[in-house]
Scaffold this active site. Structure first.
Site, PDB file in Angstrom:
ATOM      1  N   ASN A   1      -1.156   7.583  -7.672  1.00 39.35           N
ATOM      2  CA  ASN A   1      -1.439   9.013  -7.815  1.00 39.35           C
ATOM      3  C   ASN A   1      -0.554   9.664  -8.869  1.00 39.35           C
ATOM      4  O   ASN A   1      -1.031  10.481  -9.672  1.00 39.35           O
ATOM      5  CB  ASN A   1      -1.250   9.720  -6.467  1.00 39.35           C
ATOM      6  CG  ASN A   1      -2.419   9.523  -5.535  1.00 39.35           C
ATOM      7  OD1 ASN A   1      -3.420  10.224  -5.595  1.00 39.35           O
ATOM      8  ND2 ASN A   1      -2.306   8.535  -4.658  1.00 39.35           N
TER       9      ASN A   1
ATOM     10  N   ARG B   1       0.220   3.462  -3.337  1.00 42.04           N
ATOM     11  CA  ARG B   1      -0.466   4.737  -3.154  1.00 42.04           C
ATOM     12  C   ARG B   1       0.268   5.853  -3.907  1.00 42.04           C
ATOM     13  O   ARG B   1      -0.338   6.639  -4.627  1.00 42.04           O
ATOM     14  CB  ARG B   1      -0.584   5.072  -1.671  1.00 42.04           C
ATOM     15  CG  ARG B   1      -1.321   6.389  -1.401  1.00 42.04           C
ATOM     16  CD  ARG B   1      -1.336   6.698   0.088  1.00 42.04           C
ATOM     17  NE  ARG B   1      -2.196   5.773   0.823  1.00 42.04           N
ATOM     18  CZ  ARG B   1      -1.748   4.761   1.563  1.00 42.04           C
ATOM     19  NH1 ARG B   1      -0.444   4.536   1.663  1.00 42.04           N
ATOM     20  NH2 ARG B   1      -2.590   3.976   2.206  1.00 42.04           N
TER      21      ARG B   1
ATOM     22  N   SER C   1       0.820  -1.213   0.000  1.00 41.14           N
ATOM     23  CA  SER C   1       0.000   0.000   0.000  1.00 41.14           C
ATOM     24  C   SER C   1       0.854   1.264   0.000  1.00 41.14           C
ATOM     25  O   SER C   1       0.500   2.259  -0.637  1.00 41.14           O
ATOM     26  CB  SER C   1      -0.939   0.006   1.204  1.00 41.14           C
ATOM     27  OG  SER C   1      -0.206   0.038   2.419  1.00 41.14           O
TER      28      SER C   1
END
Length: 283
Positions: A214, A210, A206
């Site tokens: 993005n 993440r 994660s």
């Protein structure tokens, strides 16, 4: 942003700009392939890292105890803020951890900022320098390449294990691995161990995904906006409208993306501190 070459479809244009330069000359085909290195990711991540160190060194060599410059004030405020965040999260000596957090923030922020470079500019530079014949692909945003964020999150995972063993000792770490969170009952050991492994894996994946998600999304939007400018066919209404939309949408997205750039650097730094802080805590 320059238009793409004539005869290239929008999908081919975007695919080209999302392809890394590898040591083999061919894009990576398998999800995991340690024989393939994304050369552009390595070069640009090292470049911005050295650039960040150089800028901080230039500020440090001009530090004064008198009236400080605005740059010195900004850097000192950032360092103090990072140190406060580290002290509030990690309960222990911060000799290494606070500088680590500062390094993570600066490095990720600098790598993310490369996303503001016009997407066709690197290709134009290669064309001007005559290198476009030998270098067909290049991406300058390391954090938009999944290998870089996952590589950094792997480093954080290693630090979690390191501090886990250092603070709790080998026996304490293994004991916690098998007895938390449900207790020391021998019949619960397999469940505790499985949950802890899943937790470590989830943190690792994660943290990297993440940041990658993005930044990859931001790069993709920039590529889509660039297609509007690439549709120029002359001084006609449709070309002028798309050109104006290209400039307007690109400017708005760039301004919004500045917030994303800094926010993702902040989140990565804070999660690094949180995970290392958890490694310091005993259950």
């Amino acid at each position: 942003m320059a238009g793409h070459a004539a005869g290239v479809t929008p999908s081919e244009y975007i695919k080209h700009h999302l392809t890394n330069l590898t040591n083999t000359g061919e894009p990576q085909k398998n999800i995991v392939d340690f024989s393939v290195f994304n050369v552009d990711t390595l070069i640009w991540s090292v470049f911005v890292g050295v650039l960040g160190l150089l800028l901080l060194w230039l500020v440090a060599r001009k530090v004064t105890s008198g009236v400080p410059s605005r740059t010195q004030v900004a850097v000192e405020a950032l360092i103090e803020w990072v140190d406060e965040q580290a002290r509030s999260i990690v309960h222990g000596k911060l000799t290494f951890i606070a500088p680590l957090a500062l390094t993570v923030f600066f490095w990720v922020a600098f790598m993310n900022t490369l996303d503001l470079v016009p997407i066709d500019l690197p290709a134009k530079v290669l064309e001007w320098t005559g290198l476009s014949h030998s270098i067909h692909y290049t991406r300058i945003v390391p954090t938009a390449d999944i290998n870089a964020p996952l590589g950094m999150s792997l480093g954080v995972l290693i630090l979690m294990f390191y501090y886990g063993f250092k603070i709790k000792g080998f026996g304490g770490f293994i004991h916690e691995l098998f007895t938390a969170p449900f207790g020391s009952n021998v019949f619960l050991w397999p469940f505790n161990f499985t949950l802890n492994l899943i937790e470590y894996l989830a943190k690792f994946v994660s943290l990297g995904m993440r940041l990658f998600g993005n930044m990859f999304a931001g790069e993709l939007v920039f590529a889509l906006i660039a297609l509007m400018g690439a549709a120029w066919t002359g001084w006609n209404f449709s070309s002028l409208a798309l050109g104006a939309g290209h400039v307007l949408a690109g400017s708005i997205w760039a301004l919004f993306h500045i917030m994303v750039i800094l926010l993702q650097a902040f989140i990565f730094m804070m999660l690094t501190l949180v995970y290392i802080g958890q490694a310091h805590d005993k259950h």
